[in-house]
Design an enzyme around this catalytic site. Sequence first.
Site, PDB file in Angstrom:
ATOM      1  N   ASN A  11       0.774  -1.152  -0.106  1.00 29.94           N
ATOM      2  CA  ASN A  11      -0.203   0.012   0.055  1.00 29.94           C
ATOM      3  C   ASN A  11       0.970   1.119  -0.056  1.00 29.94           C
ATOM      4  OD1 ASN A  11      -1.639   2.203   0.606  1.00 29.94           O
ATOM      5  ND2 ASN A  11      -2.296   1.108   2.520  1.00 29.94           N
ATOM      6  N   LYS A  13       0.207   4.289  -0.208  1.00 27.85           N
ATOM      7  CA  LYS A  13      -0.732   5.443   0.552  1.00 27.85           C
ATOM      8  C   LYS A  13      -0.381   6.667  -0.525  1.00 27.85           C
ATOM      9  CE  LYS A  13      -0.387   3.179   4.937  1.00 27.85           C
ATOM     10  NZ  LYS A  13      -0.264   3.125   6.334  1.00 27.85           N
ATOM     11  N   HIS A  97      -9.602   1.010   4.996  1.00 26.16           N
ATOM     12  CA  HIS A  97      -8.387   1.105   5.746  1.00 26.16           C
ATOM     13  C   HIS A  97      -8.589   2.106   6.838  1.00 26.16           C
ATOM     14  CE1 HIS A  97      -4.047   2.408   6.539  1.00 26.16           C
ATOM     15  NE2 HIS A  97      -3.886   1.314   6.168  1.00 26.16           N
ATOM     16  N   GLU A  99      -6.835   4.323   7.862  1.00 30.48           N
ATOM     17  CA  GLU A  99      -6.833   6.090   7.802  1.00 30.48           C
ATOM     18  C   GLU A  99      -8.213   6.567   6.855  1.00 30.48           C
ATOM     19  OE1 GLU A  99      -3.077   5.265   5.322  1.00 30.48           O
ATOM     20  OE2 GLU A  99      -2.100   4.767   7.595  1.00 30.48           O
ATOM     21  N   GLU A 169      -5.350  -5.085  10.378  1.00 30.60           N
ATOM     22  CA  GLU A 169      -4.383  -3.930  10.791  1.00 30.60           C
ATOM     23  C   GLU A 169      -4.858  -3.431  12.025  1.00 30.60           C
ATOM     24  OE1 GLU A 169      -2.242  -2.688   6.552  1.00 30.60           O
ATOM     25  OE2 GLU A 169      -3.940  -1.110   7.164  1.00 30.60           O
ATOM     26  N   GLY A 175       2.696   2.045  10.922  1.00 27.28           N
ATOM     27  CA  GLY A 175       3.439   3.357  10.718  1.00 27.28           C
ATOM     28  C   GLY A 175       3.901   3.725  12.110  1.00 27.28           C
ATOM     29  N   SER A 215       3.397  -2.092  10.399  1.00 29.39           N
ATOM     30  CA  SER A 215       5.178  -2.134  10.724  1.00 29.39           C
ATOM     31  C   SER A 215       5.508  -3.848  10.377  1.00 29.39           C
ATOM     32  CB  SER A 215       5.342  -1.928  12.033  1.00 29.39           C
ATOM     33  OG  SER A 215       4.992  -0.651  12.346  1.00 29.39           O
TER      34      SER A 215
HETATM   35  P1  13P Z   1       3.189   0.286   7.669  1.00 24.12           P
HETATM   36  O1  13P Z   1       3.465  -1.018   6.946  1.00 24.12           O
HETATM   37  O2  13P Z   1       3.777   1.485   7.276  1.00 24.12           O
HETATM   38  O3  13P Z   1       2.851   0.370   9.062  1.00 24.12           O
HETATM   39  O4  13P Z   1       1.565   0.433   7.130  1.00 24.12           O
HETATM   40  C1  13P Z   1       0.705  -0.671   7.202  1.00 24.12           C
HETATM   41  C2  13P Z   1      -0.597  -0.180   6.348  1.00 24.12           C
HETATM   42  O5  13P Z   1      -1.259   0.666   6.848  1.00 24.12           O
HETATM   43  C3  13P Z   1      -0.594  -0.896   5.325  1.00 24.12           C
HETATM   44  O6  13P Z   1      -1.896  -0.610   4.581  1.00 24.12           O
END
Ligand code: 13P
Length: 256
Positions: A11, A13, A97, A99, A169, A175, A215
């Site tokens: 992803n 982003k 997601h 976010e 997740e 992150g 992560s």
């Molecule tokens: P990270 O791997 O940066 O923690 O992000 C995970 C994520 O949100 C994947 O959709």
Amino acid sequence: MILRKKLMAGNWKMNRTSTDAVALAQEIVVAIGKQAEVDVVVCPPFTALESVGKALDGSTVKLGAQNMHSEVSGAFTGEISAPMLRAFFATHVILGHSERRTYFGESDEFINKKVIAALKHQLRPIFCVGETLAEREAGATLKVVQTQTERGLEGVSKELATSVVIAYEPVWAIGTGMVATSEQAQEVHAFIRSLLTKLFGEHVAQKVRILYGGSMKSANAAELLGQKDIDGGLIGGASLEARSFVELVKAATVAK
Ligand code: 13P
């Protein structure tokens, strides 16, 4: 016992211009574009979907989007529909997601509409669920995951359920460098599979892939991917460099 093929999805982003995204896709293709032991998907921003799709052409790496609207077309300024993604030969779409839930107020009901719409248009949803730190500390993890999973998959038929990919997740691990332990992740993954058994029956539940996200990196991937109910990863930060993403795909190749 059904063997689930592992799936590793990047992803990206809100990162990479179209030009930079193509360069990243090309590096990934050179390194792993022919392997077929693990399913690999990259999800660039909308603006790079077409160019990255072309860069992936002829490889085994598949194209995914990071979001879409539930309607096919209409007055939804700034939105993108399933047929528009299909026109770029996308095969997957990340939905729900955290976010999107947190920053854009997406509800379980809206996400459910998107899941249904994606399936109707032959897109495989990578449907995300996960608890916040406060929810985990309050002992509400399984309840939160149950509500999100049940509401998000409402109305999905048994036949189409096997096309759904679920991504667990934990919000506190995204992150942050704070990864869930393999025991914490496996517990939730097994719980999600038990929910799928209730919703769709044992046979379907055994086929659905449940990815871990938050992560994931080469230092923790082997242990996570070795868990019985962890069928791959949804990777943010570590998917933005070809080398680290490729390492993770290789870890999935050897994970049992
Ligand atoms: P990270 O791997 O940066 O923690 O992000 C995970 C994520 O949100 C994947 O959709």
